[in-house]
Scaffold this motif. Structure first.
Motif, PDB file in Angstrom:
ATOM      1  N   ASN A   1       0.808  -1.230   0.000  1.00 36.90           N
ATOM      2  CA  ASN A   1       0.000   0.000   0.000  1.00 36.90           C
ATOM      3  C   ASN A   1       0.836   1.274   0.000  1.00 36.90           C
ATOM      4  N   ARG A   2       2.141   1.157   0.292  1.00 36.19           N
ATOM      5  CA  ARG A   2       2.963   2.370   0.285  1.00 36.19           C
ATOM      6  C   ARG A   2       4.434   2.009   0.108  1.00 36.19           C
TER       7      ARG A   2
ATOM      8  N   LYS B   1      -9.055  -1.450   2.405  1.00 39.24           N
ATOM      9  CA  LYS B   1     -10.116  -0.444   2.261  1.00 39.24           C
ATOM     10  C   LYS B   1      -9.806   0.826   3.053  1.00 39.24           C
TER      11      LYS B   1
ATOM     12  N   GLN C   1      -7.560   4.147   4.784  1.00 40.40           N
ATOM     13  CA  GLN C   1      -7.001   5.426   4.358  1.00 40.40           C
ATOM     14  C   GLN C   1      -5.621   5.262   3.707  1.00 40.40           C
ATOM     15  N   ARG C   2      -4.806   4.351   4.282  1.00 45.02           N
ATOM     16  CA  ARG C   2      -3.427   4.223   3.822  1.00 45.02           C
ATOM     17  C   ARG C   2      -3.287   3.392   2.554  1.00 45.02           C
ATOM     18  N   ALA C   3      -4.407   2.903   2.019  1.00 48.57           N
ATOM     19  CA  ALA C   3      -4.337   2.107   0.797  1.00 48.57           C
ATOM     20  C   ALA C   3      -5.006   2.812  -0.378  1.00 48.57           C
ATOM     21  N   GLN C   4      -5.205   4.129  -0.258  1.00 49.81           N
ATOM     22  CA  GLN C   4      -5.943   4.868  -1.301  1.00 49.81           C
ATOM     23  C   GLN C   4      -5.258   4.823  -2.667  1.00 49.81           C
ATOM     24  N   GLU C   5      -3.927   4.959  -2.664  1.00 52.05           N
ATOM     25  CA  GLU C   5      -3.173   4.901  -3.924  1.00 52.05           C
ATOM     26  C   GLU C   5      -3.405   3.568  -4.620  1.00 52.05           C
TER      27      GLU C   5
ATOM     28  N   GLN D   1      -5.978   1.546  -4.206  1.00 48.16           N
ATOM     29  CA  GLN D   1      -7.360   1.475  -4.698  1.00 48.16           C
ATOM     30  C   GLN D   1      -7.493   2.189  -6.038  1.00 48.16           C
ATOM     31  N   LYS D   2      -6.827   3.356  -6.160  1.00 48.79           N
ATOM     32  CA  LYS D   2      -6.854   4.103  -7.420  1.00 48.79           C
ATOM     33  C   LYS D   2      -6.262   3.279  -8.559  1.00 48.79           C
TER      34      LYS D   2
ATOM     35  N   SER E   1      -8.513   0.536  -9.768  1.00 50.02           N
ATOM     36  CA  SER E   1      -9.642   0.967 -10.596  1.00 50.02           C
ATOM     37  C   SER E   1      -9.212   1.142 -12.057  1.00 50.02           C
TER      38      SER E   1
END
Length: 263
Positions: free
Chosen positions: A19-20, A48, A50-54, A56-57, A60
Motif C-alpha cells: 500500500n505504500r 479499504k 485510508q493508507r491504501a488509497q493509492e 485502490q486508485k 480501478s
C-alpha cells in the motif's frame, strides 16, 4: 519474444506491504512493464483503509491488479490470502513472491524491549517464512509449468527485501542509528533466504535477499534523516537485478544495483 530489456516477465506476482513505499513502487513498476504480469497481487493489511488509497486508485485502472488483505503476523490471514490467490490463479502457479512488508522501531540497545523485538521479528522474519510456506504449492506449480531446468524470477522466485542494516560484518550506519531489533530481524531474514535457497532449489525456486538502498519512504526517514534514493530508482534497479538472476544467484544477498552485500 521477450527481450532482456523488458526485465522480469513473470506471469503472476505477489507483493506484500503493497500500500505504500517500496511495495507500492513494485506494484506500479510491474503494471508498467512492457509485458506486465497477467495478475499482480497487492497484499496489505487494510485494503479499504485510508493508507491504501493509492492502491485502490491503481486497481480501478488496472484489471490485472488484485488487492489481497494480508496480516503477515497472523497465520489465519496468511492461509486465507494463499487460498484467495490460488483461486484467482485458476490452476496456474505463482511466479514471483516479493516479501516486502516490514516493521521498524527506532530503538537503541538500551531501549529495546521484549515487545518491540518480538513484533519486529514476527513481521520481518517469521512473516516471510510463513507466507512462503503457504504459497509454496503455487510457486512449485509455476516452476513445474516453466520450461528448462534453470532458475529465474520469471519461472519461480522468492525475493526477500532485506537491508544492509542486517549485514553483520559491516554494521552500516551504527553511529547514525542503532535500530537493534530491525538489524537482528534482517540478519535473520538473510539466514532464512539461505535456508529457503537450499530447501527450495530442488523445486526450481530461486531465492534471493535484496537491499533496496536507503530509500525515501516513511520507513527510510524514520530516524529523521533524508534518504538519497527515490522509490522509483530503487524499484527500477531491483527489477533489473531480478531479471538477470539465474541458478548461480540463488541464496545470495544483493543490493538494488546488483552488487553482492556482505553477510
Amino acid at each position: 519474444m521477450w527481450s532482456s530489456m523488458a526485465g522480469v516477465c513473470a506471469r503472476s506476482a505477489l507483493v506484500t506491504g503493497a500500500n505504500r513505499g517500496i511495495g507500492l513502487g513494485f506494484v506500479q513498476h510491474l503494471l508498467a512493464l512492457p509485458n506486465p504480469p497477467e495478475v499482480v497481487f497487492a497484499a496489505c493489511r487494510d485494503p479499504k483503509g485510508q493508507r491504501a488509497q493509492e492502491l485502490q486508485k491503481l486497481a480501478s485502472k488496472h484489471r490485472s491488479l488484485v488487492i489481497v488483505p494480508l496480516e503477515v503476523t497472523d497465520p489465519a490471514s496468511i492461509k486465507a490470502a494463499a487460498a484467495s490467490v490460488g483461486e484467482h490463479l485458476k490452476g496456474s502457479g505463482l511466479n514471483l513472491l516479493i516479501n516486502n512488508a516490514a516493521l521498524l522501531k527506532v530503538n537503541t540497545l538500551d531501549t529495546e524491549t521484549l515487545k518491540d523485538m518480538s513484533e519486529v521479528y514476527t513481521t520481518n522474519t517469521v512473516g516471510p517464512l510463513l507466507l512462503s510456506q503457504a504459497l509454496l504449492p503455487l510457486l512449485k506449480k509455476a516452476a513445474q509449468g516453466s520450461p528448462g531446468s534453470g532458475l529465474s524470477c520469471s519461472k519461480a522466485a522468492i525475493v526477500n527485501i532485506s537491508s544492509t542494516g542486517g549485514s553483520i560484518s559491516s554494521l552500516t550506519g551504527w553511529d547514525v542509528i542503532e535500530l537493534v531489533s530491525y538489524r537482528c530481524s534482517k540478519a535473520a531474514l538473510n539466514m532464512l533466504t539461505r535456508c529457503q535457497s537450499m530447501g527450495y532449489r530442488e523445486h526450481g525456486i530461486l531465492c534471493v535477499a535484496l537491499h533496496p538502498g536507503w530509500v525515501q519512504t516513511d520507513m527510510g526517514s524514520a530516524g529523521g534523516h533524508t534518504a538519497p534514493l527515490t522509490v522509483d530508482a530503487s524499484v527500477a534497479g531491483m527489477l533489473k537485478v531480478l531479471s538477470s538472476l539465474s541458478k548461480k544467484d540463488t541464496g545470495t544477498f544483493l543490493d538494488w544495483e546488483g552488487n553482492v552485500v556482505a553477510w
